[in-house]
Structure formats: structure tokens, C-alpha cells
Scaffold this motif. Sequence first.
Motif, mmCIF file in Angstrom:
data_model
loop_
_atom_site.group_PDB
_atom_site.id
_atom_site.type_symbol
_atom_site.label_atom_id
_atom_site.label_comp_id
_atom_site.label_asym_id
_atom_site.label_seq_id
_atom_site.Cartn_x
_atom_site.Cartn_y
_atom_site.Cartn_z
ATOM 1 N N VAL A 29 35.748 33.922 41.552
ATOM 2 C CA VAL A 29 37.144 33.950 41.965
ATOM 3 C C VAL A 29 38.046 34.612 40.935
ATOM 4 C CG1 VAL A 29 36.910 31.927 43.440
ATOM 5 C CG2 VAL A 29 37.597 31.634 41.052
ATOM 6 N N THR A 30 37.514 34.813 39.744
ATOM 7 C CA THR A 30 38.237 35.547 38.709
ATOM 8 C C THR A 30 37.325 36.639 38.190
ATOM 9 O OG1 THR A 30 39.616 33.672 38.026
ATOM 10 C CG2 THR A 30 39.298 35.445 36.434
ATOM 11 N N GLU A 31 37.837 37.843 38.186
ATOM 12 C CA GLU A 31 37.089 38.983 37.673
ATOM 13 C C GLU A 31 37.979 39.744 36.694
ATOM 14 O OE1 GLU A 31 37.733 38.993 41.197
ATOM 15 O OE2 GLU A 31 36.062 37.627 41.525
ATOM 16 N N ALA A 32 37.352 40.362 35.733
ATOM 17 C CA ALA A 32 38.135 41.095 34.747
ATOM 18 C C ALA A 32 37.315 42.212 34.131
ATOM 19 C CB ALA A 32 38.627 40.152 33.647
ATOM 20 N N TRP A 33 38.037 43.134 33.544
ATOM 21 C CA TRP A 33 37.430 44.196 32.764
ATOM 22 C C TRP A 33 37.974 44.109 31.341
ATOM 23 C CZ3 TRP A 33 33.545 47.247 34.458
ATOM 24 C CH2 TRP A 33 33.308 47.279 35.838
ATOM 25 N N PHE A 34 37.084 44.214 30.397
ATOM 26 C CA PHE A 34 37.418 44.241 28.985
ATOM 27 C C PHE A 34 36.892 45.544 28.387
ATOM 28 C CE2 PHE A 34 38.788 39.867 27.979
ATOM 29 C CZ PHE A 34 38.494 39.250 29.177
ATOM 30 N N ARG A 35 37.402 45.873 27.221
ATOM 31 C CA ARG A 35 36.854 47.032 26.505
ATOM 32 C C ARG A 35 36.829 46.748 25.008
ATOM 33 N NH1 ARG A 35 41.722 51.463 27.478
ATOM 34 N NH2 ARG A 35 43.265 50.538 26.052
ATOM 35 N N GLU A 41 38.177 44.714 18.117
ATOM 36 C CA GLU A 41 37.803 43.560 18.916
ATOM 37 C C GLU A 41 37.852 43.889 20.412
ATOM 38 O OE1 GLU A 41 39.300 39.967 15.937
ATOM 39 O OE2 GLU A 41 40.192 40.223 17.920
ATOM 40 N N ARG A 42 37.137 43.090 21.179
ATOM 41 C CA ARG A 42 37.160 43.249 22.626
ATOM 42 C C ARG A 42 38.524 42.803 23.161
ATOM 43 N NH1 ARG A 42 31.802 41.288 25.687
ATOM 44 N NH2 ARG A 42 31.032 42.432 23.865
ATOM 45 N N GLU A 43 39.058 43.576 24.108
ATOM 46 C CA GLU A 43 40.384 43.279 24.640
ATOM 47 C C GLU A 43 40.379 43.334 26.159
ATOM 48 O OE1 GLU A 43 43.051 46.275 23.206
ATOM 49 O OE2 GLU A 43 42.016 47.899 24.254
ATOM 50 N N VAL A 90 33.514 50.827 24.836
ATOM 51 C CA VAL A 90 32.512 50.237 25.716
ATOM 52 C C VAL A 90 33.254 49.267 26.636
ATOM 53 C CG1 VAL A 90 30.432 48.830 25.894
ATOM 54 C CG2 VAL A 90 30.695 50.455 23.999
ATOM 55 N N TYR A 91 33.058 49.424 27.919
ATOM 56 C CA TYR A 91 33.746 48.594 28.910
ATOM 57 C C TYR A 91 32.787 47.555 29.469
ATOM 58 C CZ TYR A 91 37.867 51.583 28.904
ATOM 59 O OH TYR A 91 39.014 52.248 28.530
ATOM 60 N N TYR A 92 33.306 46.330 29.602
ATOM 61 C CA TYR A 92 32.524 45.209 30.099
ATOM 62 C C TYR A 92 33.218 44.572 31.301
ATOM 63 C CZ TYR A 92 30.348 45.343 25.453
ATOM 64 O OH TYR A 92 29.701 45.729 24.300
ATOM 65 N N CYS A 93 32.452 44.216 32.302
ATOM 66 C CA CYS A 93 33.010 43.386 33.357
ATOM 67 C C CYS A 93 32.692 41.922 33.047
ATOM 68 C CB CYS A 93 32.472 43.780 34.726
ATOM 69 S SG CYS A 93 30.684 43.652 34.956
ATOM 70 N N ALA A 94 33.547 41.050 33.521
ATOM 71 C CA ALA A 94 33.386 39.620 33.290
ATOM 72 C C ALA A 94 33.888 38.868 34.509
ATOM 73 C CB ALA A 94 34.166 39.193 32.041
ATOM 74 N N ALA A 95 33.385 37.660 34.692
ATOM 75 C CA ALA A 95 33.787 36.895 35.870
ATOM 76 C C ALA A 95 33.573 35.408 35.647
ATOM 77 C CB ALA A 95 33.008 37.360 37.100
ATOM 78 N N ASP A 96 34.216 34.612 36.509
ATOM 79 C CA ASP A 96 34.016 33.172 36.479
ATOM 80 C C ASP A 96 34.278 32.616 37.869
ATOM 81 O OD1 ASP A 96 35.153 30.516 34.215
ATOM 82 O OD2 ASP A 96 33.437 30.668 35.571
ATOM 83 N N SER A 106 42.893 37.166 30.048
ATOM 84 C CA SER A 106 42.421 38.110 29.035
ATOM 85 C C SER A 106 41.748 37.427 27.839
ATOM 86 C CB SER A 106 43.584 38.977 28.545
ATOM 87 O OG SER A 106 44.592 38.168 27.978
ATOM 88 N N THR A 107 41.473 36.139 27.967
ATOM 89 C CA THR A 107 40.830 35.418 26.863
ATOM 90 C C THR A 107 39.318 35.566 26.981
ATOM 91 O OG1 THR A 107 42.644 33.818 26.859
ATOM 92 C CG2 THR A 107 40.609 33.206 25.703
ATOM 93 N N THR A 108 38.741 36.298 26.066
ATOM 94 C CA THR A 108 37.325 36.636 26.117
ATOM 95 C C THR A 108 36.437 35.387 26.194
ATOM 96 O OG1 THR A 108 37.809 38.571 24.759
ATOM 97 C CG2 THR A 108 35.508 37.928 24.967
ATOM 98 N N ALA A 109 36.745 34.391 25.394
ATOM 99 C CA ALA A 109 35.876 33.221 25.259
ATOM 100 C C ALA A 109 35.797 32.385 26.535
ATOM 101 C CB ALA A 109 36.347 32.357 24.105
ATOM 102 N N ARG A 110 36.718 32.570 27.446
ATOM 103 C CA ARG A 110 36.728 31.760 28.666
ATOM 104 C C ARG A 110 35.723 32.216 29.713
ATOM 105 N NH1 ARG A 110 40.911 28.229 29.685
ATOM 106 N NH2 ARG A 110 42.474 28.080 28.048
ATOM 107 N N TYR A 111 35.207 33.431 29.571
ATOM 108 C CA TYR A 111 34.333 33.983 30.608
ATOM 109 C C TYR A 111 32.867 33.681 30.305
ATOM 110 C CZ TYR A 111 38.247 36.570 32.553
ATOM 111 O OH TYR A 111 39.445 36.910 33.137
#
Length: 124
Positions: A29-35, A41-43, A90-96, A106-111
Motif C-alpha cells: 500500500v506504500t511504494e517509493a523510490w530512493f536513490r 546517503e540514500r534519499e 543507484v535507484y532503489y524501489c521500496a514498499a510496505d 522518505s524514511t529509509t529505515a521504515r521500509y
Amino acid sequence: QVQLVESGGGSVQAGGSLRLSCAASGYTVTEAWFRQPPGKEREGVAGSVATGKHTYYADSVQGRFTISRDDAKNMFYLQMNSLKPEDTAVYYCAADQVFFSSYTWSTTARYPYWGQGTQVTVSS
């Protein structure tokens, strides 16, 4: 457990466009892209919550990048236009499977779920 598999990325000249794709093996239900640029650091770049009802963007990409999802395919995307050399990373997808907010997307540690990462290089 949800697995994320990224595709897309590559090299492009400044002003060009690229689209990144992320295939999810389960419901999210939550998706994001980081780089993560070299030596930094990853953002968070873009986030989507509640099947795209709420979308969020970093100031640096607002108006140039668009996050979207295809529920039927269990995929989400990052369309990147007007690319700049500073978008190189480097781009990363993330989700939860929980809903994030405008304060937490945008909090990396939450994914808990992450893609493998894909390189995007923008030359001037």
C-alpha cells in the motif's frame, strides 16, 4: 514477505527521459523510490500511498519525476523526465504493507522490502 524486482535504468544525456519499473510479488500500500548518489546517503525521491491516492516528491525532482502504479500487474514505476547530471545515482524501489504519511514516506529505515537497485547515469 514481498519481493521487489527492478528493471530499467541506464545511461542518458541531460534533458532525456528514463522509466524505472518495480515488480512486487505481493500486495503493498506504500511504494517509493530512493536513490543513492556516489559517496552520499540514500534519499527519498518519490512516494505513493493508498494506491496512489497520495503522492510525494523530493523538492529536487518535483515536476520532473512521476511515480505511478499498475494494480493489475502489481507494478509501480518512476518516470523521470528532464534528467540532470545530478540525478546520477543507484535507484532503489521500496514498499510496505502499511500506510505511510507525508512525514514518513522518505524514511529509509521504515521500509522492509527493497529492490536490488539499478544504475542511472546522466551525462552533460
